[in-house]
Scaffold this motif. Structure first.
Motif, short mmCIF file in Angstrom:
data_model
loop_
_atom_site.label_atom_id
_atom_site.label_comp_id
_atom_site.label_asym_id
_atom_site.label_seq_id
_atom_site.Cartn_x
_atom_site.Cartn_y
_atom_site.Cartn_z
N ILE A 1 0.83 -1.21 0.00
CA ILE A 1 0.00 0.00 0.00
C ILE A 1 0.87 1.26 0.00
O ILE A 1 0.55 2.25 -0.66
CB ILE A 1 -0.97 -0.02 1.20
N THR A 2 1.98 1.22 0.71
CA THR A 2 2.89 2.37 0.71
C THR A 2 3.42 2.65 -0.69
O THR A 2 3.40 3.79 -1.17
CB THR A 2 4.06 2.13 1.68
N LEU A 3 3.87 1.60 -1.37
CA LEU A 3 4.35 1.78 -2.74
C LEU A 3 3.21 2.18 -3.67
O LEU A 3 3.38 3.03 -4.55
CB LEU A 3 5.02 0.50 -3.23
N ALA A 4 2.03 1.59 -3.46
CA ALA A 4 0.87 1.92 -4.30
C ALA A 4 0.48 3.38 -4.16
O ALA A 4 0.02 4.01 -5.12
CB ALA A 4 -0.31 1.02 -3.92
N SER A 5 0.70 3.95 -2.96
CA SER A 5 0.36 5.37 -2.77
C SER A 5 1.26 6.26 -3.63
O SER A 5 0.83 7.30 -4.13
CB SER A 5 0.48 5.75 -1.29
N ILE A 6 2.50 5.85 -3.82
CA ILE A 6 3.43 6.60 -4.69
C ILE A 6 3.01 6.43 -6.14
O ILE A 6 2.95 7.40 -6.91
CB ILE A 6 4.87 6.12 -4.48
N LEU B 1 11.46 2.09 0.95
CA LEU B 1 10.14 2.72 1.03
C LEU B 1 10.09 3.74 2.15
O LEU B 1 10.81 3.61 3.15
CB LEU B 1 9.08 1.65 1.27
N PRO B 2 9.23 4.74 2.03
CA PRO B 2 9.03 5.68 3.15
C PRO B 2 8.34 4.97 4.31
O PRO B 2 7.87 3.84 4.16
CB PRO B 2 8.15 6.78 2.53
N PRO B 3 8.24 5.63 5.48
CA PRO B 3 7.68 4.98 6.67
C PRO B 3 6.23 4.52 6.53
O PRO B 3 5.78 3.66 7.29
CB PRO B 3 7.80 6.06 7.75
N GLY B 4 5.50 5.10 5.60
CA GLY B 4 4.11 4.74 5.41
C GLY B 4 3.57 5.36 4.15
O GLY B 4 4.29 6.05 3.42
N PRO B 5 2.29 5.12 3.84
CA PRO B 5 1.72 5.67 2.61
C PRO B 5 1.65 7.19 2.65
O PRO B 5 1.46 7.78 3.70
CB PRO B 5 0.31 5.05 2.58
N ILE B 6 1.82 7.81 1.48
CA ILE B 6 1.76 9.27 1.39
C ILE B 6 0.36 9.73 1.00
O ILE B 6 0.11 10.92 0.87
CB ILE B 6 2.79 9.80 0.37
N ALA B 7 -0.54 8.79 0.85
CA ALA B 7 -1.94 9.06 0.56
C ALA B 7 -2.65 7.71 0.54
O ALA B 7 -2.02 6.66 0.68
CB ALA B 7 -2.12 9.78 -0.78
N MET B 8 -3.94 7.74 0.36
CA MET B 8 -4.73 6.51 0.27
C MET B 8 -4.83 6.12 -1.20
O MET B 8 -5.50 6.79 -1.99
CB MET B 8 -6.12 6.77 0.85
N PRO B 9 -4.16 5.04 -1.62
CA PRO B 9 -4.17 4.67 -3.03
C PRO B 9 -5.46 3.98 -3.45
O PRO B 9 -6.10 3.30 -2.64
CB PRO B 9 -2.99 3.71 -3.15
#
Length: 347
Positions: A207-212, A283-291
């Protein structure tokens, strides 16, 4: 003889009075008692409402408030008010109206997508259900819950899969959060979990990668290719160098979430921040948005290719130019920056 006549008269009067009473009672119960022309009227009964609050809610839609109140007290509803969303049906009698209000709490459909933070999600949900945004945010961030569920404050947004869901309007903050955890577990079925394992990522990391990926392109058809670029970089131990993470880091460090950044500058890439993937590997610590779900599935089913770079296509807007080497990428990137400069986009 005279007494007999009196007795007969009394009996007759009693029968007539009884008939009138029965007729009156029957009408109070079974006569139509709505005053609106639409097929239905929606009534929201907040938690903690008294019967007088209910009467205030329904009185604009019924003809005889007195008979409604009388029957509600007779049926015990007046002391057992239940919160929720209810529909009053045109032509209903008091008995039907009270039965609806007592036992037919109707689920509502809520939806959310692409929220940037838990705060945004809480605000979005609070617009659709009874619970306020502060109560929602508090339970979203509850440390004990997050630890038990396998999240932390950085990854908590991962638990909320953007979609439409059915809930009761009066669902509590805890009830909503717990339902979303169940939906999260349902979403991460055996098939998706196995795909995540096969690409070496945990669901939260997917999910974190998916947010990017979601932030990089609005084109769902292009997302598997973009995901493939980032997976190639991860496998090679390269930094992700993702502009959306820089934008997120700028907003987070300044606590200015309304800031609009259309162009990432060279100086921005130097920002020391856990979410800046130009400074930190992995990866960053968490998602940067809701993908979107399409972005999540794009990561799980990323395209196998030899691309390591991409930049916005100035000829086919919305899409990107992909490169296998830095020389080709710099060529495409030069064209993009010339176009941006020609449009006067400085920030």
């Amino acid at each position: 003889m005279y007494i007999k006549k009196i007795l007969l008269l009394i009996v007759a009067i009693t029968l007539v009075a009884g008939s009138i009473f029965s007729y009156t009672v029957y009408n109070k119960i079974f006569d139509p008692n709505t005053s609106f022309t639409e097929e239905t009227k929606e009534v929201l009964i907040p938690t903690g409402s008294s019967f007088y609050d209910v009467v205030a809610k329904v009185s604009p839609f019924i003809k005889d408030v007195e008979s409604f109140s009388w029957l509600a007290k007779k049926k015990g509803y007046a002391t057992r008010v239940k919160p929720g969303k209810y529909l009053l049906v045109k032509g209903s009698n008091n008995n039907e109206l009270i039965s609806n209000l007592r036992s037919r709490n109707i689920p509502i459909k809520i939806s959310f997508n692409n929220q940037e933070r838990l705060e945004n999600l809480a605000g979005r949900i609070a617009q659709q259900i009874e619970t306020d945004s502060i109560s929602l945010l508090n339970v979203f961030k509850e440390e004990a819950f997050l630890t038990e569920a396998g999240f932390n404050l950085n990854t908590a947004l991962s638990m909320y899969i953007p979609n439409s869901y059915q809930v009761f309007w009066n669902i509590s903050a805890e009830g909503f959060r717990n339902k979303m955890l169940k939906e999260y577990k349902h979403f991460w079925n055996d098939k998706r979990v196995k795909k995540a394992q096969n690409i070496g990522l945990k669901p939260v990391e997917v999910i974190t990668l998916a947010s990017i990926v979601h932030k990089e392109t609005v084109k769902a058809s292009e997302r598997p290719r973009v995901a493939g670029v980032y997976m190639n970089r991860l496998k090679k131990g390269m930094k992700l160098d993702a502009d959306p993470t820089v934008i997120y880091a700028i907003k987070k460090s300044s606590n200015n979430w309304k800031r609009v950044i259309r162009r990432v500058l060279r100086k921005d890439l130097k920002l020391v921040h856990p979410y800046n993937t130009y400074k930190n590997k992995g990866l960053p610590p968490g998602p940067i948005a809701m993908p979107d779900i399409s972005a999540i599935d794009a990561v799980l089913n990323y395209e196998n290719h030899n691309y390591f770079y991409f930049v916005a296509d100035v000829e086919k807007f919305g899409y990107h130019k992909f490169s296998k080497n830095l020389r080709q990428h710099n060529n495409y990137s030069s064209k993009y920056h010339k176009w941006v400069n020609s449009k006067g986009i400085k920030r």
